[in-house]
Write an enzyme that holds these catalytic residues in place. Structure first.
Site, PDB file in Angstrom:
ATOM      1  N   CYS A   1       6.598  28.257 -33.676  1.00 56.93           N
ATOM      2  CA  CYS A   1       7.701  27.688 -33.410  1.00 56.93           C
ATOM      3  C   CYS A   1       8.962  27.892 -34.244  1.00 56.93           C
ATOM      4  O   CYS A   1      10.064  28.221 -33.860  1.00 56.93           O
ATOM      5  CB  CYS A   1       7.404  26.156 -33.126  1.00 56.93           C
ATOM      6  SG  CYS A   1       7.108  25.368 -34.655  1.00 56.93           S
TER       7      CYS A   1
ATOM      8  N   HIS B   1       7.764  20.694 -35.846  1.00 51.68           N
ATOM      9  CA  HIS B   1       7.999  21.567 -34.871  1.00 51.68           C
ATOM     10  C   HIS B   1       9.492  21.689 -34.774  1.00 51.68           C
ATOM     11  O   HIS B   1      10.284  20.753 -35.345  1.00 51.68           O
ATOM     12  CB  HIS B   1       7.542  20.914 -33.485  1.00 51.68           C
ATOM     13  CG  HIS B   1       7.390  21.879 -32.408  1.00 51.68           C
ATOM     14  ND1 HIS B   1       6.804  22.945 -32.022  1.00 51.68           N
ATOM     15  CD2 HIS B   1       8.291  21.651 -31.277  1.00 51.68           C
ATOM     16  CE1 HIS B   1       7.313  23.426 -31.027  1.00 51.68           C
ATOM     17  NE2 HIS B   1       8.161  22.936 -30.375  1.00 51.68           N
TER      18      HIS B   1
ATOM     19  N   HIS C   1      11.628  26.575 -27.021  1.00 46.98           N
ATOM     20  CA  HIS C   1      10.613  26.338 -28.270  1.00 46.98           C
ATOM     21  C   HIS C   1       9.361  27.196 -27.862  1.00 46.98           C
ATOM     22  O   HIS C   1       9.005  27.695 -26.779  1.00 46.98           O
ATOM     23  CB  HIS C   1      10.405  25.091 -28.543  1.00 46.98           C
ATOM     24  CG  HIS C   1       9.730  24.049 -27.518  1.00 46.98           C
ATOM     25  ND1 HIS C   1       8.685  23.388 -27.623  1.00 46.98           N
ATOM     26  CD2 HIS C   1       9.881  23.940 -26.089  1.00 46.98           C
ATOM     27  CE1 HIS C   1       8.197  22.498 -26.713  1.00 46.98           C
ATOM     28  NE2 HIS C   1       8.945  23.242 -25.603  1.00 46.98           N
TER      29      HIS C   1
END
Length: 381
Positions: free
Chosen positions: A267, A322, A334
């Site tokens: 990510c 994240h 993402h």
């Protein structure tokens, strides 16, 4: 019952040791809070002959200087055995994507990656591995076979040389000649962000291809449309559409822990690669990126702009786990399992319930902590 009495000299020695340990701890907290970017291996102890000794290795000269100054200013007499890793040992990634690990062994967790041409500070060598630091400050281990060693003079010439950077969002091939493109004519593949030099002092084009030299001096040819002069790439202004274009071009690319290339990506790697395409170097991990830029609270997400970074994690501890890149109307891209699109808008059909903690704005914060334009990074220019 008798009580042992500690001699005065022992009390003094113990007090000095405690003071030294406290000073080192303060320096660590102030100058080396993140072990992913700074090596702080200093410790204080009394040797068998009663001499207060401070020893260990650090990656930063400033840490050694601060430790010596602080200990001296507090009247602590000590034997100085502090070492600093060299700052002028260099290498460059010689393969399309090098995997860097948390320890010098292939079974160790992958920490990050670096693409061809990336300058690396070589801290030490151990067996078949180099302990290195990347341009974003990250420290990890890389196989020696992935690196071409360079002298300080080599790197100074490289920084001033004509260079080209791969701008194609997709993996390309470098061929052995200007007119061949067969399966057995491939010299190497290259990914977005790889840096090469022209094969000659003059830029030579033939059949729409550029003659190039790789960091280990191999020669090859690439389509000139897939690369750009590095100074043009570095001169870019902030462009959220460029950032998002690169991110979206990776849609469907598999998630890989530690991945920071268009081959496979995690990510925070998606954010790094996408921003690097716009000439901006971000911190490596999501938890680091979350502390940069201008903070935007989660409740204010409608005020987010294209290119802002969104952070998710544990709502109780506020621990970031994240990161995503915002586009518009609550939508973001993402890497989670694969690169894909979702939304922070609870009314959207693509809404994810992963707790959204906050966002940060990178735009307008270039050259603040953790956000560096490559054109201002002295490893590149």
């Amino acid at each position: 019952m008798s009580v042992a009495v500690m001699p005065l000299w022992a009390q003094s020695s113990a007090n000095a040791l405690t003071k030294a340990q406290e000073i080192l701890q303060t320096i660590k907290e102030d100058l080396a809070p993140d072990g992913r970017q700074v090596i702080f291996g200093l410790k204080a102890f009394n040797s068998p002959d009663g001499i207060l000794t401070v020893e260990g290795t650090t990656s930063e000269q400033t840490i050694r200087d601060s430790a010596v100054e602080a200990l001296s200013s507090h009247g602590v007499d000590f034997a100085d055995s502090i070492c600093v890793y060299p700052s002028d040992n260099w290498g460059q990634v010689r393969i399309p994507v090098a995997s860097l690990r948390t320890a010098g062994k292939h079974a160790a967790e992958m920490a990050t990656q670096a693409v061809m041409g990336t300058p690396l500070r070589i801290l030490e060598s151990s067996g078949e591995w180099y302990h290195v630091q990347t341009p974003d400050g990250y420290i990890a281990w890389v196989p020696q076979s992935s690196v071409q060693l360079k002298t300080a003079e080599d790197m100074e010439k490289w920084r001033k040389a004509k260079r080209f950077i791969v701008t194609s969002p997709f993996q390309i091939r470098a061929y052995s000649s200007a007119d061949k493109n067969g399966l057995r004519d491939v010299v190497t593949d290259l990914v977005n962000g790889c840096i090469v030099e022209p094969a000659n002092s003059d830029v030579v084009l033939s059949n729409g291809r550029l003659a190039i030299k790789l960091p280990d001096d191999r020669r090859a040819y690439v389509d000139v449309s897939d690369v750009a002069p590095i100074e043009e790439w570095a001169a870019q202004n902030f462009n959220p559409e460029k950032i998002l274009d690169i991110a979206y071009s990776m849609e469907g690319t598999p998630y890989l822990w530690g991945g920071t290339s268009t081959k496979a990506i995690d990510c925070s790697g998606l954010a790094k690669v996408s921003y690097f395409a716009n000439g901006i170097i971000l911190m490596r991990d999501a938890s680091q990126q979350a502390l940069t830029g201008t903070r935007i609270e989660a409740s204010d997400w409608p005020n987010c702009q294209a290119g802002d970074l969104l952070f998710f994690g544990n709502p109780s501890t506020r621990r970031v786990t994240h990161v995503a890149i915002y586009d518009n109307n609550g939508n973001y891209v993402h890497s989670s399992g694969r690169v894909k699109r979702n939304s922070v808008d609870p009314e959207s059909s693509s809404y994810l319930k992963t707790p959204f903690l906050h966002a940060v704005r990178i735009a307008g914060n270039e050259e603040t902590k953790g956000i560096t334009r490559a054109r201002n990074h002295n490893w590149y220019f």
